[in-house]
Design an enzyme around this catalytic site. Structure first.
Site, PDB file in Angstrom:
ATOM      1  N   GLY A 191       0.837  -1.207   0.000  1.00  0.00           N
ATOM      2  CA  GLY A 191       0.000   0.000   0.000  1.00  0.00           C
ATOM      3  C   GLY A 191       0.866   1.249   0.000  1.00  0.00           C
ATOM      4  O   GLY A 191       1.914   1.275   0.638  1.00  0.00           O
ATOM      5  N   CYS A 250       2.480  -7.931  -6.163  1.00  0.00           N
ATOM      6  CA  CYS A 250       3.115  -8.766  -7.188  1.00  0.00           C
ATOM      7  C   CYS A 250       2.995 -10.240  -6.825  1.00  0.00           C
ATOM      8  O   CYS A 250       3.830 -10.776  -6.081  1.00  0.00           O
ATOM      9  CB  CYS A 250       4.584  -8.353  -7.341  1.00  0.00           C
ATOM     10  SG  CYS A 250       5.515  -9.434  -8.421  1.00  0.00           S
ATOM     11  N   GLY A 291       3.948  -7.299   4.694  1.00  0.00           N
ATOM     12  CA  GLY A 291       4.001  -8.255   3.585  1.00  0.00           C
ATOM     13  C   GLY A 291       5.268  -8.064   2.768  1.00  0.00           C
ATOM     14  O   GLY A 291       6.024  -9.018   2.515  1.00  0.00           O
ATOM     15  N   ASP A 333      -1.264   2.700   8.724  1.00  0.00           N
ATOM     16  CA  ASP A 333      -1.932   2.183   9.930  1.00  0.00           C
ATOM     17  C   ASP A 333      -1.105   2.316  11.211  1.00  0.00           C
ATOM     18  O   ASP A 333      -1.630   2.142  12.297  1.00  0.00           O
ATOM     19  CB  ASP A 333      -2.246   0.692   9.747  1.00  0.00           C
ATOM     20  CG  ASP A 333      -3.300   0.461   8.689  1.00  0.00           C
ATOM     21  OD1 ASP A 333      -3.899   1.452   8.234  1.00  0.00           O
ATOM     22  OD2 ASP A 333      -3.523  -0.703   8.318  1.00  0.00           O
ATOM     23  N   GLN A 389      -7.615   8.876   3.370  1.00  0.00           N
ATOM     24  CA  GLN A 389      -6.578   8.812   4.415  1.00  0.00           C
ATOM     25  C   GLN A 389      -5.186   8.590   3.843  1.00  0.00           C
ATOM     26  O   GLN A 389      -4.187   8.904   4.474  1.00  0.00           O
ATOM     27  CB  GLN A 389      -6.916   7.691   5.405  1.00  0.00           C
ATOM     28  CG  GLN A 389      -8.195   7.959   6.160  1.00  0.00           C
ATOM     29  CD  GLN A 389      -8.785   6.712   6.802  1.00  0.00           C
ATOM     30  OE1 GLN A 389      -8.381   6.334   7.874  1.00  0.00           O
ATOM     31  NE2 GLN A 389      -9.711   6.066   6.127  1.00  0.00           N
ATOM     32  N   ARG A 414       3.341  37.542  27.469  1.00  0.00           N
ATOM     33  CA  ARG A 414       4.716  37.181  27.801  1.00  0.00           C
ATOM     34  C   ARG A 414       5.166  37.788  29.123  1.00  0.00           C
ATOM     35  O   ARG A 414       6.355  37.831  29.419  1.00  0.00           O
ATOM     36  CB  ARG A 414       5.656  37.639  26.692  1.00  0.00           C
ATOM     37  CG  ARG A 414       5.503  36.867  25.401  1.00  0.00           C
ATOM     38  CD  ARG A 414       6.657  37.176  24.475  1.00  0.00           C
ATOM     39  NE  ARG A 414       6.361  36.805  23.107  1.00  0.00           N
ATOM     40  CZ  ARG A 414       6.622  35.617  22.571  1.00  0.00           C
ATOM     41  NH1 ARG A 414       7.182  34.686  23.283  1.00  0.00           N
ATOM     42  NH2 ARG A 414       6.317  35.368  21.313  1.00  0.00           N
ATOM     43  N   ARG A 469      14.132  36.773  -3.622  1.00  0.00           N
ATOM     44  CA  ARG A 469      12.963  37.290  -2.916  1.00  0.00           C
ATOM     45  C   ARG A 469      13.076  36.901  -1.449  1.00  0.00           C
ATOM     46  O   ARG A 469      13.708  35.896  -1.122  1.00  0.00           O
ATOM     47  CB  ARG A 469      11.678  36.671  -3.477  1.00  0.00           C
ATOM     48  CG  ARG A 469      11.389  37.033  -4.910  1.00  0.00           C
ATOM     49  CD  ARG A 469      10.791  38.435  -5.013  1.00  0.00           C
ATOM     50  NE  ARG A 469      10.318  38.700  -6.363  1.00  0.00           N
ATOM     51  CZ  ARG A 469      11.066  39.112  -7.372  1.00  0.00           C
ATOM     52  NH1 ARG A 469      12.359  39.296  -7.199  1.00  0.00           N
ATOM     53  NH2 ARG A 469      10.551  39.329  -8.566  1.00  0.00           N
ATOM     54  N   GLN A 515       2.016  31.003  14.299  1.00  0.00           N
ATOM     55  CA  GLN A 515       1.377  30.743  15.599  1.00  0.00           C
ATOM     56  C   GLN A 515      -0.122  30.556  15.453  1.00  0.00           C
ATOM     57  O   GLN A 515      -0.800  30.234  16.415  1.00  0.00           O
ATOM     58  CB  GLN A 515       1.605  31.933  16.543  1.00  0.00           C
ATOM     59  CG  GLN A 515       3.031  32.046  17.040  1.00  0.00           C
ATOM     60  CD  GLN A 515       3.180  33.211  17.987  1.00  0.00           C
ATOM     61  OE1 GLN A 515       2.606  34.274  17.793  1.00  0.00           O
ATOM     62  NE2 GLN A 515       3.978  33.020  19.034  1.00  0.00           N
TER      63      GLN A 515
HETATM   64  P1  ADP Z   1       2.228  -4.647   2.466  1.00  0.00           P
HETATM   65  O1  ADP Z   1       3.691  -4.673   2.190  1.00  0.00           O
HETATM   66  O2  ADP Z   1       1.678  -3.279   2.434  1.00  0.00           O
HETATM   67  O3  ADP Z   1       1.886  -5.450   3.682  1.00  0.00           O
HETATM   68  P2  ADP Z   1       1.322  -6.833   0.765  1.00  0.00           P
HETATM   69  O4  ADP Z   1       1.130  -7.756   1.904  1.00  0.00           O
HETATM   70  O5  ADP Z   1       0.294  -6.809  -0.295  1.00  0.00           O
HETATM   71  O6  ADP Z   1       1.487  -5.315   1.227  1.00  0.00           O
HETATM   72  O7  ADP Z   1       2.720  -7.157   0.100  1.00  0.00           O
HETATM   73  C1  ADP Z   1       3.189  -6.460  -1.014  1.00  0.00           C
HETATM   74  C2  ADP Z   1       3.962  -7.398  -1.920  1.00  0.00           C
HETATM   75  O8  ADP Z   1       5.043  -7.975  -1.204  1.00  0.00           O
HETATM   76  C3  ADP Z   1       3.162  -8.598  -2.430  1.00  0.00           C
HETATM   77  O9  ADP Z   1       2.385  -8.298  -3.553  1.00  0.00           O
HETATM   78  C4  ADP Z   1       4.260  -9.570  -2.768  1.00  0.00           C
HETATM   79  O10 ADP Z   1       4.848  -9.254  -3.991  1.00  0.00           O
HETATM   80  C5  ADP Z   1       5.265  -9.319  -1.656  1.00  0.00           C
HETATM   81  N1  ADP Z   1       5.028 -10.272  -0.560  1.00  0.00           N
HETATM   82  C6  ADP Z   1       4.200 -10.141   0.476  1.00  0.00           C
HETATM   83  N2  ADP Z   1       4.243 -11.221   1.268  1.00  0.00           N
HETATM   84  C7  ADP Z   1       5.132 -12.057   0.731  1.00  0.00           C
HETATM   85  C8  ADP Z   1       5.648 -13.376   1.058  1.00  0.00           C
HETATM   86  N3  ADP Z   1       5.236 -14.000   2.151  1.00  0.00           N
HETATM   87  N4  ADP Z   1       6.556 -13.903   0.247  1.00  0.00           N
HETATM   88  C9  ADP Z   1       6.987 -13.270  -0.852  1.00  0.00           C
HETATM   89  N5  ADP Z   1       6.543 -12.059  -1.218  1.00  0.00           N
HETATM   90  C10 ADP Z   1       5.639 -11.465  -0.461  1.00  0.00           C
END
Ligand code: ADP
Length: 746
Positions: A16, A80, A111, A157, A291, A463, A647, A656
């Site tokens: 994200g 990915c 992730g 988050d 957000q 003050r 400038r 403030q």
């Molecule tokens: P975040 O990093 O925000 O938690 P994700 O969990 O979607 O988001 O992870 C982003 C990317 O990181 C995934 O699309 C994938 O390419 C890679 N990724 C996440 N978890 C794993 C994993 N356990 N093993 C390998 N690659 C991962």
């Protein structure tokens, strides 16, 4: 593949997006180039690594110019699926080696960091397979025996264990609190109730902090579901609030909220309950992707710059055996922790929630999270105590010093928490002058309604420090109004006044009461606290102004000299320089010499000759009494000799004047709660210490007034130790284009 490439650092943003990622990328690139290392961007996260080709490209100093202020990530991010498979990671390894990359800065959520760690673990095996397949040669594999990783957490988050803040969380809080402020005014106009849903599947940070900063009535977070029959408790609270004069009612709910049985609580369910039981017109606002949007806050820009810079230092020093680290913020400083430990503990919080072990989930979030949850409950539920204690106490709240956004927030929290303890709360209008004139009134719960979000100081502040001949008058009023304890919210002169009263207690028995000072000054120049209330707001105002100034100047070759406040403290100048990407800052701690100005002019001329279009210099208002902002403008203009125009902009009192930032509101609330605790305990003990409160190394600390002079530079009105001066070299690294390419340090 011939092994002729220098090794390089790769940087990617993944998962994200989060505001501040660009600042981190910029810092990685500039810190790396500064050290003579090559750096490549990997576009679209792991997808770019798997795709290779154009998606892995070298970055230059200028490629990351003018991105600090942009939301999202300019190098793209993606999910990915291919990288989750070994085959995908094999391709990714081959693609990295094409560019000599064996060091990675991964900016993403848990992730992405988990993926990075897996990749690192598999690296030797992947390379062996690539050799076997004939896709790389043996010397290449030998040259890159390990993949070294530094992880930066990009997640709005703030859900990662091991760092106090994640990249994007502060900006998200800005967006949420802006929305709550807007909703508050419409809710108050119609006496409506709102349910505001914010992000956070497993983490209640955004919900809790925005509930505090927004001055709302009720909050639901995943880590600490409400007790059974919470619906009734919530309705009672809102009903009491209305009865006490409240015009708006707001419930904040984190998207992952559940009840104690693990059953999800939806915002619509909350709305239904409120509508049915209170008969109120209730609306739901789900903030969603707003957000993630918008510009990064000053904090996110600074923090991301610091962690990006640190990641490069770490990677350049790393060896194949180094344990990968997550680099984040710990107690206001860059902190490191083993990457996988942090990821595992983060997953553990989610597991604890799923197992309904909420106590452990809260513990894993850390002490100050629990403390803030308790403080929120106390303030939201605070009403004049039904059962006053045997000896009701009278606590007075007074402001002193220059205006600082957040003064109202602190006063409101103090008044409500004081009332909740059964105290009578008094408000002094017009600072010490007002006190001497007897402008001191009781404040009710309703009197401070709406103060959380308000800039300015409803009680007024000046003050003025009471002069010797006025002390008698101060003592008289304290006696007449039977003041048992004093909370002084303010800046340098407030502290000075407190010190004076404390020093005169033998002569005036009325001063023998507990006194505590709460730091509120945009200058951030107070002892005992790394941050004072108002400084974050002022910083955000400055940074926003600088963004506009930069935009206005892009069309011409122009230098801007911008003067910021701070008196004899360069905090605002340095931090705004860091957050806005200034070329040069002038601090009162360092002064300005003619020699330096000459060198600056030469740098400017060289830069503009080399194609530069903009040069930003930030000057603290007291950096040098002779070399004023106007003098510098004229000097630069004259020496520029038509190559660029110059400038000046003196930002003045707008600094403030804003409504307090979320951070300032939360800090004000937290410190005020501790001040009320302090005064209550002192009175219970029959003691009457003088103290000042603050935040130091992440903890609320209380220092003794009588020792204040040991830690301050009286002449310059600032603490002897100023932690933030250590950030100076990072600012320099970010501002100065890399020296000619040195030999590969890797
Ligand atoms: P975040 O990093 O925000 O938690 P994700 O969990 O979607 O988001 O992870 C982003 C990317 O990181 C995934 O699309 C994938 O390419 C890679 N990724 C996440 N978890 C794993 C994993 N356990 N093993 C390998 N690659 C991962």
């Amino acid at each position: 593949m011939a092994n002729i490439l220098p090794t390089s650092i790769g940087v990617l943003t993944s998962g994200g997006d989060a505001q501040g990622m660009n600042a981190a990328v910029r810092a990685v690139v500039r810190a790396a180039l500064h050290q003579g290392a090559a750096v490549h961007a990997i576009l679209e996260g792991y997808q770019g690594m798997v795709d290779g080709g154009e998606r892995i490209r070298p970055l230059s100093w200028d490629d990351v110019g003018s991105i600090l202020h942009r939301g999202g990530t300019v190098i793209g991010t993606a999910r990915c699926p291919a990288f989750r498979e070994r085959e995908g990671r094999l391709t990714a390894a081959r693609n990295l080696l094409k560019h000599g990359i064996d060091r990675l800065v991964v900016i993403g959520g848990d992730g992405s960091l988990t993926g990075a760690n897996l990749f690192r673990q598999e690296w030797p095996g992947l390379l062996a397979e690539l050799v076997q397949r004939g896709e790389i040669d043996e010397p290449t594999a030998q040259r890159h025996p390990a993949l070294m990783i530094a992880g930066l957490v990009g997640s709005i988050d703030n859900d990662m264990v091991g760092t106090d803040m994640t990249i994007g969380a502060d900006s998200a809080l800005h967006r949420i609190v802006e929305a709550i402020d807007a909703i508050t005014s419409t809710a108050a106009s119609h006496q409506r109730t709102f349910v505001v849903e914010v992000m956070g599947r497993h983490c209640g940070y955004l919900a809790l902090m925005s509930a505090i900063a927004g001055g709302t009535d009720y909050v639901l977070i995943p880590e600490n579901p409400p007790a059974e029959n919470w619906e009734q408790e919530m309705c009672d609270l809102l009903r009491n609030g209305r009865a006490a004069g409240r015009r708006d009612s707001i419930v904040v709910i984190a998207e992952g909220s559940c009840d104690r049985d693990g059953k999800p609580i939806s915002s619509d369910y909350v709305r239904q309950v409120l509508q049915d039981r209170l008969g109120e017109d209730t609306r739901v606002t789900i903030l969603g992707h707003v957000q993630r949007g918008g510009k990064p806050s000053a904090f996110d820009r600074c923090m991301s710059t610091l962690v990006g810079h640190a990641a490069v230092q770490d990677l350049l020093a790393a060896t194949p055996d180094s344990e990968p680290q997550m680099i984040g913020m710990r107690y206001n400083r860059v902190g490191r922790a083993p990457l996988m430990q942090c990821v595992e503990q983060t997953h553990a919080v989610a597991r604890r929630i799923a197992e309904k072990d909420y106590d452990s989930a809260m513990k894993l979030r850390g002490g100050s999270f629990t403390e803030m949850f308790q403080t929120f409950k106390a303030i939201a539920g605070a009403l004049p105590s039904v059962m006053p204690p045997a000896r009701p106490r009278r606590l007075a709240v007074i402001h002193g010093g220059g205006l600082a956004p957040g003064m109202n927030t602190a006063a409101r929290a103090a008044v409500r928490l004081g009332l909740d303890r059964g105290h009578t709360m008094l408000g002094v209008r017009g600072s010490f002058d007002g006190l001497i004139a007897g402008q001191i009134d009781e404040l009710s719960w309703g009197d401070v309604e709406g103060w959380t979000a308000m800039g300015g100081a409803e009680l007024g502040t000046t003050r003025q420090v009471p002069a010797v001949e006025q002390l008698y008058g101060v003592a008289r009023v304290l006696e007449t109004h039977h003041v048992d304890g004093l909370l002084i919210i303010g800046g340098w002169t407030a502290y000075k006044a407190a010190y004076t009263l404390y020093g005169e207690r033998e002569r005036y028995p009325a001063f023998k009461i507990p006194i505590i000072c709460l730091p509120a000054s945009i200058d951030n120049n107070l002892p005992g606290s790394e941050l004072s209330i108002g400084a974050d707001t002022a910083l955000n105002v400055i940074v926003e102004a600088l963004d506009r100034i930069k935009q206005s100047a892009m069309a011409a070759r122009r230098c801007f000299v911008v003067e910021v406040m701070g008196r004899n403290c360069g905090y605002l100048a340095l931090l705004s320089g860091l957050a806005s990407g200034a070329e040069r800052i002038y601090l009162p701690e360092e002064g300005i010499s003619l020699k330096e100005l000459q060198a600056d002019v030469e740098r400017m001329i060289e830069g503009f000759h080399g194609g530069r279009r903009f040069y930003l210099a930030i000057r603290n208002e007291r950096a040098n009494p002779q070399y004023t902002t106007d003098f510098m403008r004229r000097l630069f203009e004259e020496e520029g000799d038509g190559l660029f125009d110059v400038r000046q902009s003196i930002l003045g009192h707008v600094q403030q004047g804003a409504n307090p930032s979320p951070f300032d509101r939360v800090l004000a609330t937290r410190l005020a709660a501790h001040c009320i605790d302090f005064l209550t305990q002192e009175l219970e003990r029959g003691s009457s210490s003088g103290a000042y409160i603050g935040l130091a190394e992440g903890k609320v600390t209380i220092s003794k007034l009588k020792q204040m002079l040991d830690v301050v530079d009286l002449e310059h009105r600032r603490p002897l130790e100023q932690w933030w001066l250590a950030l100076r070299p990072v600012m320099e690294t970010m501002a100065r284009p890399a020296p000619p390419r040195a030999p590969d340090p890797l």
